[in-house]
Design a protein around this motif. Structure first.
Motif, short mmCIF file in Angstrom:
data_model
loop_
_atom_site.label_atom_id
_atom_site.label_comp_id
_atom_site.label_asym_id
_atom_site.label_seq_id
_atom_site.Cartn_x
_atom_site.Cartn_y
_atom_site.Cartn_z
N GLU A 131 5.62 -1.20 7.91
CA GLU A 131 5.78 -0.06 7.19
C GLU A 131 7.53 0.20 6.74
O GLU A 131 8.45 -0.16 7.51
N TYR A 132 7.43 0.54 5.50
CA TYR A 132 8.94 0.87 4.83
C TYR A 132 8.85 2.14 4.35
O TYR A 132 7.93 2.86 3.89
N LYS A 133 10.17 2.84 4.66
CA LYS A 133 10.31 4.25 4.13
C LYS A 133 11.69 4.51 3.72
O LYS A 133 12.68 3.56 3.94
N ASP A 134 12.20 5.44 3.10
CA ASP A 134 13.34 6.12 2.52
C ASP A 134 14.13 4.84 2.06
O ASP A 134 13.84 4.21 0.87
N ASN A 135 15.19 4.59 2.61
CA ASN A 135 16.28 3.30 2.01
C ASN A 135 15.97 1.92 2.25
O ASN A 135 16.71 1.09 2.18
N ASP A 136 14.62 1.76 2.82
CA ASP A 136 14.49 0.35 3.34
C ASP A 136 14.33 -0.44 2.00
O ASP A 136 13.41 0.12 1.15
N SER A 137 14.95 -1.46 2.05
CA SER A 137 14.59 -2.41 0.84
C SER A 137 13.24 -3.20 0.98
O SER A 137 12.88 -3.76 2.13
N LEU A 138 12.60 -3.17 0.08
CA LEU A 138 11.19 -3.62 0.09
C LEU A 138 11.11 -5.12 -0.32
O LEU A 138 11.89 -5.50 -1.11
N LEU A 171 0.99 -1.16 0.03
CA LEU A 171 0.05 0.11 0.05
C LEU A 171 1.06 1.17 0.03
O LEU A 171 1.51 1.34 1.21
N LEU A 172 1.10 1.92 -1.24
CA LEU A 172 1.70 3.09 -1.32
C LEU A 172 1.15 4.29 -0.89
O LEU A 172 0.06 4.50 -1.37
N ASP A 173 1.83 4.93 -0.11
CA ASP A 173 1.18 6.56 0.18
C ASP A 173 1.96 7.59 -0.22
O ASP A 173 3.16 7.74 0.43
N PRO A 174 1.77 8.19 -1.36
CA PRO A 174 2.56 9.11 -1.98
C PRO A 174 2.53 10.31 -1.01
O PRO A 174 3.83 11.08 -1.15
N GLU A 175 1.65 10.66 -0.19
CA GLU A 175 1.75 11.88 0.65
C GLU A 175 2.77 11.92 1.88
O GLU A 175 3.46 12.66 1.59
N ASP A 176 2.97 10.78 2.26
CA ASP A 176 4.02 10.74 3.33
C ASP A 176 5.21 9.74 2.91
O ASP A 176 6.02 9.63 3.62
N GLU A 177 5.17 9.24 1.58
CA GLU A 177 6.12 8.53 1.03
C GLU A 177 6.51 7.32 1.74
O GLU A 177 7.75 6.99 2.17
N SER A 178 5.58 6.52 1.95
CA SER A 178 5.61 5.35 2.91
C SER A 178 4.93 4.12 2.13
O SER A 178 4.17 4.49 1.27
N ILE A 179 5.64 2.85 2.53
CA ILE A 179 4.77 1.81 1.80
C ILE A 179 4.61 0.74 3.07
O ILE A 179 5.50 0.40 3.72
N LEU A 180 3.25 0.58 3.31
CA LEU A 180 2.76 -0.66 4.02
C LEU A 180 2.77 -1.80 3.54
O LEU A 180 2.40 -1.90 2.27
N VAL A 181 3.55 -2.71 4.02
CA VAL A 181 3.71 -4.21 3.34
C VAL A 181 2.92 -5.08 4.13
O VAL A 181 3.14 -5.30 5.45
N VAL A 182 1.93 -5.87 3.47
CA VAL A 182 1.04 -6.91 4.23
C VAL A 182 1.46 -8.16 3.59
O VAL A 182 1.63 -8.51 2.43
N PHE A 183 2.02 -8.90 4.59
CA PHE A 183 2.47 -10.35 4.45
C PHE A 183 1.46 -11.48 4.22
O PHE A 183 0.36 -11.14 4.96
N SER A 184 1.82 -12.66 4.00
CA SER A 184 0.76 -13.67 3.62
C SER A 184 0.17 -14.10 5.20
O SER A 184 -0.99 -14.50 5.29
N ASP A 185 0.68 -13.70 6.25
CA ASP A 185 0.35 -13.89 7.61
C ASP A 185 -0.57 -12.72 8.20
O ASP A 185 -0.86 -12.61 9.24
N ARG A 186 -0.87 -11.81 7.43
CA ARG A 186 -1.55 -10.39 7.66
C ARG A 186 -0.86 -9.76 8.35
O ARG A 186 -1.33 -8.66 9.04
N ARG A 187 0.63 -10.01 8.74
CA ARG A 187 1.47 -9.18 9.30
C ARG A 187 1.69 -7.79 8.50
O ARG A 187 1.75 -7.88 7.23
N VAL A 188 1.73 -6.69 8.98
CA VAL A 188 1.92 -5.23 8.38
C VAL A 188 3.11 -4.55 8.85
O VAL A 188 3.34 -4.47 10.09
#
Length: 185
Positions: free
Chosen positions: A157-164, A138-155
């Motif tokens: 947040e990734y920002k900046d230079n975090d490897s996705l 889930l990309l949020d262009p406003e705050d330049e963050s990406i929420l990642v939902v994993f198969s186990d429903r764990r969520v």
């Protein structure tokens, strides 16, 4: 003033309705029309499809589709980008790609639009995970963050230079910063 009883609609009835532009989705018995994509959304969606397909299509690992209706788990959703492993892409008996995708994507990507509710879009990705989707972004262009939902429903947040996290076997490395830098022309 009289209020008419509104009969709940089924998934099958929803699928018989005329298509809307932008697309409408059906999840948890509710019909919701997606907002019309704007500049940032369109650019990110196109760049994601291009970057994913550039490394996956030649070797038949996977394929990224923009705005593809996926019907599964009692819902009909239209992720901004749906990625399917090559062997899971629905095909006609002739081998050509099918028009209806009645399976969950392996990787679902949503890009938050200014008028969208975060909770509703995240709920779509969580539904995907419940049904077997390996990865959701889930990309949020406003705050330049990406929420990642994993198969186990764990969520997470990734920002900046975090490897996705990327689907296994896809030779692609991206950071949140790289993705949002695509917005600077």
């Amino acid at each position: 003033m009289t209020v008419a009883n509104i009969k709940p609609i089924t998934l099958e009835e929803f699928l018989e309705l005329p298509e809307t532009k932008p697309a409408s989705e059906f999840i948890q018995g509710q019909i919701n029309q997606k907002p019309m994509p704007q500049g940032e959304h369109s650019l990110l969606q196109g760049a994601l499809c291009q970057n994913i397909n550039q490394v996956t299509q030649p070797t038949q690992i996977a394929l990224a589709f923009p705005e593809l209706r996926c019907v599964f788990g009692g819902a009909a959703i239209v992720p901004d980008v749906s990625v399917f492993r090559w062997e899971r892409i629905p095909r006609k008996p002739s081998g050509r790609i099918a028009n209806r995708f009645e399976i969950h994507p392996d990787w679902a990507i949503e890009i938050l639009s200014p008028d969208q509710k975060y909770k509703k879009v995240l709920a779509n990705l969580l539904h995907c995970a419940e049904q077997g989707t390996e990865l959701g972004w889930l990309l949020d262009p406003e705050d330049e963050s990406i929420l990642v939902v994993f198969s186990d429903r764990r969520v997470k947040e990734y920002k900046d230079n975090d490897s996705l996290p990327i689907l296994k076997d896809i030779p692609l490395e991206l950071t949140a910063r790289q993705i949002f830098n695509w917005l600077s022309l």
